[in-house]
Design a protein around this motif. Structure first.
Motif, PDB file in Angstrom:
ATOM      1  N   VAL A   1       0.765  -1.174   0.092  1.00 26.34           N
ATOM      2  CA  VAL A   1      -0.097   0.062  -0.062  1.00 26.34           C
ATOM      3  C   VAL A   1       0.922   1.342  -0.068  1.00 26.34           C
ATOM      4  O   VAL A   1       0.639   2.272  -0.714  1.00 26.34           O
ATOM      5  CB  VAL A   1      -1.052   0.001   1.251  1.00 26.34           C
ATOM      6  CG1 VAL A   1      -1.886   1.266   1.364  1.00 26.34           C
ATOM      7  CG2 VAL A   1      -1.826  -1.288   1.154  1.00 26.34           C
ATOM      8  N   PHE A   2       1.894   1.322   0.884  1.00 21.81           N
ATOM      9  CA  PHE A   2       2.657   2.441   1.101  1.00 21.81           C
ATOM     10  C   PHE A   2       3.255   2.997  -0.389  1.00 21.81           C
ATOM     11  O   PHE A   2       3.057   4.138  -0.898  1.00 21.81           O
ATOM     12  CB  PHE A   2       3.960   2.252   1.979  1.00 21.81           C
ATOM     13  CG  PHE A   2       4.793   3.529   2.192  1.00 21.81           C
ATOM     14  CD1 PHE A   2       4.317   4.513   3.034  1.00 21.81           C
ATOM     15  CD2 PHE A   2       5.896   3.602   1.787  1.00 21.81           C
ATOM     16  CE1 PHE A   2       5.255   5.596   3.132  1.00 21.81           C
ATOM     17  CE2 PHE A   2       6.663   4.703   1.616  1.00 21.81           C
ATOM     18  CZ  PHE A   2       6.409   5.637   2.452  1.00 21.81           C
ATOM     19  N   ALA A   3       3.952   1.853  -1.037  1.00 23.28           N
ATOM     20  CA  ALA A   3       4.541   2.214  -2.513  1.00 23.28           C
ATOM     21  C   ALA A   3       3.706   2.868  -3.402  1.00 23.28           C
ATOM     22  O   ALA A   3       3.694   3.720  -4.098  1.00 23.28           O
ATOM     23  CB  ALA A   3       5.433   1.126  -2.897  1.00 23.28           C
TER      24      ALA A   3
ATOM     25  N   ALA B   1      -1.579   2.410  11.318  1.00 22.89           N
ATOM     26  CA  ALA B   1      -2.730   2.737  12.094  1.00 22.89           C
ATOM     27  C   ALA B   1      -4.047   3.116  11.463  1.00 22.89           C
ATOM     28  O   ALA B   1      -5.112   2.704  11.757  1.00 22.89           O
ATOM     29  CB  ALA B   1      -2.350   3.507  13.172  1.00 22.89           C
ATOM     30  N   ILE B   2      -3.636   3.809  10.214  1.00 16.95           N
ATOM     31  CA  ILE B   2      -4.955   4.358   9.562  1.00 16.95           C
ATOM     32  C   ILE B   2      -5.273   3.216   8.820  1.00 16.95           C
ATOM     33  O   ILE B   2      -6.617   2.729   8.691  1.00 16.95           O
ATOM     34  CB  ILE B   2      -4.497   5.387   8.767  1.00 16.95           C
ATOM     35  CG1 ILE B   2      -4.141   6.816   9.468  1.00 16.95           C
ATOM     36  CG2 ILE B   2      -5.792   6.116   8.043  1.00 16.95           C
ATOM     37  CD1 ILE B   2      -3.305   7.722   8.691  1.00 16.95           C
ATOM     38  N   TYR B   3      -4.519   2.497   7.967  1.00 20.69           N
ATOM     39  CA  TYR B   3      -5.031   1.614   7.057  1.00 20.69           C
ATOM     40  C   TYR B   3      -5.829   0.343   7.886  1.00 20.69           C
ATOM     41  O   TYR B   3      -6.923  -0.092   7.457  1.00 20.69           O
ATOM     42  CB  TYR B   3      -3.593   1.006   6.391  1.00 20.69           C
ATOM     43  CG  TYR B   3      -3.895  -0.241   5.595  1.00 20.69           C
ATOM     44  CD1 TYR B   3      -4.669  -0.164   4.245  1.00 20.69           C
ATOM     45  CD2 TYR B   3      -3.151  -1.243   5.825  1.00 20.69           C
ATOM     46  CE1 TYR B   3      -5.026  -1.109   3.328  1.00 20.69           C
ATOM     47  CE2 TYR B   3      -3.562  -2.714   5.000  1.00 20.69           C
ATOM     48  CZ  TYR B   3      -4.493  -2.606   3.574  1.00 20.69           C
ATOM     49  OH  TYR B   3      -4.667  -3.571   2.934  1.00 20.69           O
TER      50      TYR B   3
ATOM     51  N   THR C   1      -7.353   5.212   3.272  1.00 18.60           N
ATOM     52  CA  THR C   1      -5.935   5.539   3.964  1.00 18.60           C
ATOM     53  C   THR C   1      -5.382   6.855   3.225  1.00 18.60           C
ATOM     54  O   THR C   1      -4.972   7.685   4.238  1.00 18.60           O
ATOM     55  CB  THR C   1      -4.965   4.350   3.779  1.00 18.60           C
ATOM     56  OG1 THR C   1      -5.622   3.181   4.391  1.00 18.60           O
ATOM     57  CG2 THR C   1      -3.659   4.531   4.381  1.00 18.60           C
ATOM     58  N   GLN C   2      -5.357   6.973   2.114  1.00 18.46           N
ATOM     59  CA  GLN C   2      -4.778   7.985   1.437  1.00 18.46           C
ATOM     60  C   GLN C   2      -5.553   9.386   1.935  1.00 18.46           C
ATOM     61  O   GLN C   2      -5.271  10.391   2.362  1.00 18.46           O
ATOM     62  CB  GLN C   2      -4.921   8.121   0.235  1.00 18.46           C
ATOM     63  CG  GLN C   2      -4.019   6.827  -0.626  1.00 18.46           C
ATOM     64  CD  GLN C   2      -4.567   6.707  -1.993  1.00 18.46           C
ATOM     65  OE1 GLN C   2      -4.572   7.711  -2.726  1.00 18.46           O
ATOM     66  NE2 GLN C   2      -4.780   5.228  -2.496  1.00 18.46           N
TER      67      GLN C   2
END
Lengths: 259, 170
Positions: free
Chosen positions: A64-66, B22-24, B41-42
């Motif tokens: 998700v981060f990337a 934490a958000i995700y 999340t974004q």
């Protein structure tokens, strides 16, 4: 919320989400972390949640981060510096229509009732600290609270301050029944650190209760922490011109009435 | 000289890496959909960023995350439920028809009861029943009095009891 929360929920024997999240962030003190880990070892339900959170962490960091960081950065870059302008614009548009530009400027930047202790040295070289109160009713737009504004029970109020170099802040209230409360940090016994010279919107909104009458709200700026008891005592001694060494008081007042 | 844009970008990346989980995780739990949770999340991070940046500690940052992500996800759930058919009572798990004690219920059932509650009760109910926060913590997180938290929890419980008595499910 504070960080000393490595305790079980009062209704059951489980850790709160906050405790588990803080454990993952390594933000608990050593004794709190040990207590939480010990609980997780002995509680299947909390162990499952801890495992889920770690699975989510792995999923977030690996995929998700990337995938989402570029979008997040673009959104943040586009929104930087614009929030407060939009907030002010929302307030100014209806006001301009009614009272004209000059009145709108007074609405958002008016001095309120302010007293400054001469012995306050933390702000030397900076402009005076300022304090603004904004209210929201239901799902309506935010509006500025002036000294003659009438608010209703259940209206929500938020605060915007310019610390002007002050290091600590408390926002307190004396309601129509003369009851003293601390609105920021909510219910705290002591002022909290605040940084910067620019305007800061304080976190959280306060929902007004049903005590009617004139309510006076004061932002208390200082260079050192100050207790709620000190502020309450100073206000009791002189509600209009309280004095504490090294402290600056900025007042706002409104009237609370039923709709 | 460091480009301020680069500095800001690195800071955003660092904070996103730190608090993103934490958000995700929270969005996944509330929305029960990986793709929706990723989008949420974004969105939540962008909304919560300025509060995280000025938060004096991680606990305060988490309070903001709980508040904003709960609001965002509940709005998403409401939007979805407006587009979808309401859940038929028979789709809910069967119970013995007695008074629900939400701390005894699984989170899915608690969430179903929360979805049926009026908007003003949902946020408090999520923080209490889903997150296990104490009343005082909820009051601080939402900026309302503890008395208001207690009143809203009582109202939520009362409504849930009536719903279960009426529908015969928990």
């Amino acid at each position: 919320m504070n960080s000393s929360t490595a305790t079980a929920h009062p209704r059951g024997a489980h850790l709160s989400s906050e405790t588990i999240d803080l454990l993952l962030l390594s933000a608990l003190s050593a004794p709190e972390a040990n207590e939480a880990k010990h609980h997780i070892d002995s509680c299947e339900s909390c162990r499952t949640r801890w495992r889920e959170l770690n699975d989510d962490k792995a999923r977030f960091e690996q995929f998700v981060f990337a995938r989402t960081l570029p979008k997040v950065e673009a959104r943040v870059a586009a929104s930087r510096g614009s929030f407060f302008d939009r907030f002010k614009l929302k307030l100014l548009i209806p006001t301009l229509a009614v009272a004209g530009a000059a009145a709108a400027v007074v609405l958002t930047t008016g001095p309120g009732t302010q007293t400054e202790d001469d012995s306050y040295v933390g702000m030397k070289g900076f402009a005076s600290p300022s304090f603004e109160v904004f209210a929201m009713r239901g799902a309506g737009a935010a509006f500025a609270v002036k000294d003659d504004t009438v608010l209703h029970p259940s209206d929500r109020i938020r605060f915007v301050v310019s610390p002007a170099g002050a290091k600590y802040l408390m926002v307190a209230s004396t309601d129509g029944a003369g009851v003293f409360s601390v609105y920021h940090p909510f219910g705290a016994a002591q002022s909290h650190p605040v940084e910067g010279k620019a305007k800061v919107e304080l976190p959280g909104a306060v929902e007004l209760d049903d005590t009617l009458g004139a309510e006076k709200i004061v932002a208390v700026f200082s260079d050192a922490p100050i207790t709620a008891a000190q502020v309450e005592a100073a206000l009791k001694l002189d509600a209009k011109n309280p004095k504490l060494p090294g402290v600056s008081f900025v007042f706002r007042e409104f009237r609370k009435a039923t709709p | 000289m460091v480009d301020p844009g680069v500095q800001t970008g690195e800071r955003v990346s660092t904070l996103y890496r730190k608090f993103g989980t934490a958000i995700y995780s929270r969005c996944r739990r509330l929305l029960k959909d990986d793709a929706l949770a990723e989008d949420a999340t974004q969105e939540v991070f962008v909304r919560v960023l300025r509060h995280i940046e000025s938060a004096p500690d991680d606990a305060t940052a988490l309070a903001w995350i709980y508040r904003i992500s709960t609001n965002y996800c509940l709005n998403q759930i409401r939007d979805r439920s407006r587009q979808a058919e309401p859940t038929a009572p028979e789709e809910l798990p069967e119970g013995d028809g007695t008074t629900p004690e939400p701390d005894m219920l699984d989170r899915d059932t608690a969430m179903r009861l929360i979805k049926r509650a009026p908007e003003k009760l949902q946020e408090v109910a999520v923080l209490y029943y889903m997150d296990g926060l104490e009343q005082e913590q909820i009051a601080n997180t939402l900026g309302i009095s503890r008395r208001t938290v207690i009143n809203r929890l009582q109202e939520f419980l009362e409504r849930s009891r009536k719903f279960v008595e009426r529908e015969g499910v928990a």
